[in-house]
Design a protein around this motif. Structure first.
Motif, short mmCIF file in Angstrom:
data_model
loop_
_atom_site.label_atom_id
_atom_site.label_comp_id
_atom_site.label_asym_id
_atom_site.label_seq_id
_atom_site.Cartn_x
_atom_site.Cartn_y
_atom_site.Cartn_z
N ARG A 172 0.83 -1.21 0.00
CA ARG A 172 0.00 0.00 0.00
C ARG A 172 0.86 1.25 0.00
NH1 ARG A 172 -4.95 -1.47 4.14
NH2 ARG A 172 -6.02 -2.88 2.74
N ALA A 173 1.95 1.23 0.77
CA ALA A 173 2.85 2.39 0.82
C ALA A 173 3.48 2.62 -0.55
CB ALA A 173 3.92 2.18 1.89
N THR B 78 2.25 1.78 -3.46
CA THR B 78 1.20 2.29 -4.35
C THR B 78 0.94 3.76 -4.07
OG1 THR B 78 0.15 0.11 -4.44
CG2 THR B 78 -1.22 1.99 -5.02
N LEU B 79 0.88 4.10 -2.81
CA LEU B 79 0.64 5.50 -2.44
C LEU B 79 1.79 6.39 -2.91
CD1 LEU B 79 -1.33 7.39 -1.07
CD2 LEU B 79 -0.18 6.93 1.10
N ASP B 80 3.02 5.90 -2.79
CA ASP B 80 4.17 6.67 -3.30
C ASP B 80 4.04 6.92 -4.80
OD1 ASP B 80 5.38 6.96 -0.85
OD2 ASP B 80 6.74 5.25 -1.10
N LEU C 249 1.32 6.99 -6.59
CA LEU C 249 0.22 7.93 -6.84
C LEU C 249 0.61 9.35 -6.43
CD1 LEU C 249 -2.82 5.77 -5.67
CD2 LEU C 249 -2.04 6.19 -8.01
N MET C 250 1.36 9.48 -5.36
CA MET C 250 1.79 10.80 -4.89
C MET C 250 2.64 11.48 -5.97
SD MET C 250 0.99 11.84 -1.67
CE MET C 250 2.41 12.74 -1.10
N ARG D 19 1.54 17.68 -3.60
CA ARG D 19 2.45 16.68 -3.03
C ARG D 19 3.15 17.24 -1.80
NH1 ARG D 19 6.88 15.26 -7.00
NH2 ARG D 19 5.11 15.81 -8.25
N LEU E 287 -6.03 11.84 -4.69
CA LEU E 287 -5.52 10.52 -4.29
C LEU E 287 -6.66 9.51 -4.18
CD1 LEU E 287 -2.81 11.41 -1.62
CD2 LEU E 287 -2.44 10.35 -3.85
N LYS E 288 -7.76 9.92 -3.58
CA LYS E 288 -8.90 9.01 -3.46
C LYS E 288 -9.42 8.59 -4.82
CE LYS E 288 -10.79 10.45 0.99
NZ LYS E 288 -11.93 11.10 1.68
N ILE F 274 -6.99 6.13 -6.38
CA ILE F 274 -7.10 4.83 -5.72
C ILE F 274 -8.37 4.13 -6.15
CG2 ILE F 274 -7.47 3.71 -3.48
CD1 ILE F 274 -5.55 5.83 -2.30
#
Length: 163
Positions: A101-102, A104-106, A108-109, A117, A155-156, A159
């Motif tokens: 998850r981290a 993936t979040l990176d 996307l960020m 950002r 971000l939402k 995702i």
């Protein structure tokens, strides 16, 4: 304790005992059986019961203990070594999931505009207050709030849409 005193003292507790047993066991029939079993146990212990200062409290505790025993029979406990192995596996899987998850979040960020950002980083990584963010980003309070809101919304959306 005489039969008369037993009936006068403990019989009025039956509705309360049934309610407690139903809450603990979640089943009316099983609760009724538990109350009857408790009364039988109390009757067997009537000589000891006479010495108690609060026989009503003793009766309720006896019922609770009996219900707990019934619940334990429904769900036997696992040996500790089995639980330790299971919890190690679960912890490992959970750590892997968090890493995924981290990552993936990176990713996307990186797709966010620079200012969004930085706002996310300042707020959630460095845990700055809005006032500190205003100074760091050289923005008004309203702009900081708007930038953060848009960044989180973006971000939402990314995702949700799996991008």
């Amino acid at each position: 304790m005489t039969q008369r005193r037993f009936l006068d003292t403990l019989l009025p507790l039956q509705p309360t005992m049934r309610m407690v047993a139903e809450r603990l066991l979640g089943d009316k029939d099983e609760a009724a059986d538990a109350v009857q079993e408790t009364y039988a146990r109390l009757w067997e212990q009537r000589r000891k019961l006479a010495r108690h200062v609060a026989p009503e409290a003793f009766a309720m505790q006896t019922l609770k203990n009996h219900c707990i025993s019934l619940l334990r029979l429904r769900h036997p406990t696992e040996p500790l070594d089995v639980l330790a192995e299971t919890s190690d596996d679960d912890a490992r899987r959970e750590a892997e999931l968090l890493e995924d998850r981290a990552a993936t979040l990176d990713r996307l960020m990186e797709r966010l505009p620079e200012v969004q950002r930085r706002a996310i980083h300042l707020k959630y990584i460095q845990q700055m207050s809005h006032e500190e963010m205003q100074r760091e980003l050289n923005m008004s309070s309203a702009n900081v709030y708007t930038t953060l809101s848009r960044a989180v919304a973006n971000l939402k959306q990314m995702i949700h849409h799996g991008r």
